[in-house]
Design a protein around this motif. Structure first.
Motif, PDB file in Angstrom:
ATOM      1  N   ASP A 289       8.161  33.497 -32.126  1.00 39.82           N
ATOM      2  CA  ASP A 289       8.734  33.747 -33.087  1.00 39.82           C
ATOM      3  C   ASP A 289       7.003  34.714 -32.676  1.00 39.82           C
ATOM      4  OD1 ASP A 289       5.532  32.462 -32.777  1.00 39.82           O
ATOM      5  OD2 ASP A 289       7.328  30.172 -33.134  1.00 39.82           O
ATOM      6  N   ARG A 291       3.772  34.294 -33.523  1.00 43.34           N
ATOM      7  CA  ARG A 291       2.409  33.955 -33.770  1.00 43.34           C
ATOM      8  C   ARG A 291       1.580  33.913 -32.167  1.00 43.34           C
ATOM      9  NH1 ARG A 291       3.225  27.619 -34.574  1.00 43.34           N
ATOM     10  NH2 ARG A 291       4.795  27.943 -33.510  1.00 43.34           N
ATOM     11  N   ASP A 295       6.237  29.884 -30.010  1.00 45.58           N
ATOM     12  CA  ASP A 295       7.641  29.037 -29.552  1.00 45.58           C
ATOM     13  C   ASP A 295       8.177  29.411 -29.538  1.00 45.58           C
ATOM     14  OD1 ASP A 295       6.397  26.743 -30.060  1.00 45.58           O
ATOM     15  OD2 ASP A 295       6.595  26.829 -32.285  1.00 45.58           O
ATOM     16  N   LYS A 324       3.605  17.065 -28.035  1.00 42.89           N
ATOM     17  CA  LYS A 324       3.379  18.245 -27.880  1.00 42.89           C
ATOM     18  C   LYS A 324       4.636  19.076 -28.218  1.00 42.89           C
ATOM     19  CE  LYS A 324       0.966  21.956 -26.297  1.00 42.89           C
ATOM     20  NZ  LYS A 324      -0.152  22.418 -25.448  1.00 42.89           N
ATOM     21  N   LEU A 325       5.373  18.688 -27.881  1.00 43.90           N
ATOM     22  CA  LEU A 325       6.636  20.627 -28.837  1.00 43.90           C
ATOM     23  C   LEU A 325       7.701  19.437 -29.555  1.00 43.90           C
ATOM     24  CD1 LEU A 325       8.010  21.225 -25.313  1.00 43.90           C
ATOM     25  CD2 LEU A 325       5.623  22.101 -26.416  1.00 43.90           C
ATOM     26  N   ASN A 328       7.279  20.203 -33.345  1.00 43.14           N
ATOM     27  CA  ASN A 328       7.610  21.959 -33.269  1.00 43.14           C
ATOM     28  C   ASN A 328       9.128  22.488 -33.457  1.00 43.14           C
ATOM     29  OD1 ASN A 328       4.837  22.233 -33.658  1.00 43.14           O
ATOM     30  ND2 ASN A 328       4.821  23.937 -31.871  1.00 43.14           N
ATOM     31  N   LYS A 331      10.615  21.361 -36.557  1.00 44.72           N
ATOM     32  CA  LYS A 331       9.911  22.576 -37.535  1.00 44.72           C
ATOM     33  C   LYS A 331      11.016  23.918 -37.999  1.00 44.72           C
ATOM     34  CE  LYS A 331       5.245  21.407 -38.379  1.00 44.72           C
ATOM     35  NZ  LYS A 331       4.022  21.986 -37.367  1.00 44.72           N
ATOM     36  N   LYS A 432      -2.225  29.848 -39.346  1.00 39.99           N
ATOM     37  CA  LYS A 432      -2.305  29.058 -40.022  1.00 39.99           C
ATOM     38  C   LYS A 432      -1.999  29.387 -41.535  1.00 39.99           C
ATOM     39  CE  LYS A 432      -3.352  24.037 -40.782  1.00 39.99           C
ATOM     40  NZ  LYS A 432      -2.961  22.797 -40.522  1.00 39.99           N
TER      41      LYS A 432
END
Length: 435
Positions: A289, A291, A295, A324-325, A328, A331, A432
């Motif tokens: 992605d 951002r 990710d 942590k991963l 994501n 999602k 965000k």
């Protein structure tokens, strides 16, 4: 589940999926006694391997000193994506350094990927190479940025990019998370450790020696050359090349403060069924992605989902990589909620403050390259070729990069981590909020 962190005194590969599925390497000796060569390269990651390979093809005698094993650092742990470009965008480079330098960079940012493909073909390296990569967008603002990037890259002669709307990106990745994206037809992905091991085998086939478990303790200039010392031996050489990047340690104290180690994490699911794998990534293309803290993911040869992301400035490991991963990942692919995680690991890349990699000389016969800032797969291969050109007497491209001024981190080594962390929070908040 194999959970692998990193300790700088470890000399075996971390317990990653890549290490578990690596092509069997030969046993390589540690340096003992004295060894004489034309050129000594410090570091058997992509930068060092590319430099050595290009020098050998030009007829030089080369030895490599590696503190652990071939591909032990970022070169054997990364996301495996061949993504063109530097961390700093071409428009940032143009604004900061001018049109001439931007034109120069724009003319060579796809060369690293071409070098990788040439090497794979020439030396028959088995590393599961698969073509194309996709940039995925969550918002209209990100789509506008991708459209601007496509136009900018086209200005520099790169016309391999194709914008994707929501229905078109669904041909590559089956999720409702993205509104569109862009495919780079000149991108790709592969097994990064097997690429490094294949390049090492190519280097040895051309007559070079790679010494593993041979950490450089000190270097000394003498009689127009160098003495490089490890715990149990010395290398005498005419030319010395530092390619340790985030793991250079104390081999060169002059270079240590120029970059900051940053860790990123990856996990690998259990092998997915053919139906499940096709239902998430039907074209087997790698995805990232757009951002600021992104990710990235792809399928392995045995249909595991390799999912990575996140950063920890200073190079420390998070306490719970999967914790942590995994949120994501879910999602994007909630249907993988019951899939087991078999491997999780971390590793460091070297961040430069400018996000432009550094290439230069410490003196007439000591060279270095580092600071790829998360874009090292292609950048390291390119810089290895440029280093070899310079050592062989062609300084035309080396001088352009080496003239770019090094910008220190604000606050020096003491404050660079909190400064960078605050910056990352700011950009993550903008992502965000969609601003």
């Amino acid at each position: 589940m194999n959970l692998a962190g990193q300790r700088l005194d470890d000399q075996e590969h971390v317990g990653s999926y890549y290490a578990a599925s690596a092509n069997p390497p030969p046993e390589r000796p540690a340096l003992a006694g004295e060894f004489v060569t034309d050129i000594c390269v410090v570091g058997a990651g992509y930068s060092g391997l590319s430099t050595a390979l290009h020098l050998l093809e030009r007829g030089y005698k080369v030895a490599i000193l590696e503190s652990a094993k071939v591909g032990w650092g970022a070169s054997g742990r990364n996301g495996g994506q061949i993504v063109n470009g530097l961390n700093a965008s071409l428009d940032t480079i143009q604004k900061r350094y001018g049109d001439e330098f931007a034109q120069f960079v724009g003319g060579l940012v796809t060369e690293g990927g071409k070098i990788i493909r040439e090497c794979i073909a020439k030396y028959d390296i088995q590393c599961d190479l698969k073509e194309k990569n996709v940039f995925a967008a969550f918002t209209e603002k990100q789509m506008a940025e991708l459209s601007a990037k496509k136009a900018l890259w086209s200005k520099y002669g790169m016309n391999d990019h194709e914008l994707l709307d929501k229905s078109q990106i669904a041909e590559y990745v089956k999720t409702d998370a993205y509104i569109g994206g862009m495919v780079d037809h000149s991108g790709a992905h592969m097994h990064p450790l097997n690429l490094a091991l294949g390049e090492a085998a190519a280097i040895e086939s051309l007559g070079a020696t790679i010494f593993e478990k041979s950490r450089v303790m000190s270097t000394q200039q003498i009689d127009g050359g160098h003495i490089v010392r490890t715990a149990n031996g010395t290398v005498r050489c005419k030319t010395l090349v530092f390619c340790g990047n985030a793991y250079l340690g104390d081999a060169s104290k002059r270079l240590k403060s120029r970059v900051m180690p940053v860790s990123t994490q990856i996990m690998a699911t259990e092998p997915l069924s053919e139906d499940v794998a096709n239902s998430i990534l039907p074209t087997d293309t790698c995805i990232e992605d757009v951002r600021y803290i992104l990710d990235y993911y792809r399928l392995s040869a045995d249909k595991r989902l390799l999912f990575g992301g996140g950063t920890v400035y200073g190079g420390t490991d998070p306490t719970d990589i999967v914790g942590k991963l995994r949120p994501n990942m879910l999602k994007i692919f909630p249907q993988l909620a019951s899939s087991k995680i078999d491997y999780a690991w971390s590793g460091n890349f070297a961040l430069s403050f400018s996000r432009v990699p550094q290439l230069g000389r410490l003196n007439n016969n000591t060279y270095f390259a580092h600071g790829y800032s998360g874009h090292g797969v292609t950048g390291s291969h390119l810089f290895g070729r440029i280093l070899a050109e310079a050592i062989d007497g062609d300084l035309s491209r080396f001088d352009v990069f080496s003239s770019v001024p090094w910008i220190p981190f604000p606050g020096g080594r003491l404050l660079r981590v909190p400064y960078s962390t605050l910056g990352s929070w700011y950009y993550a908040l903008k992502d965000k909020l969609g601003i």
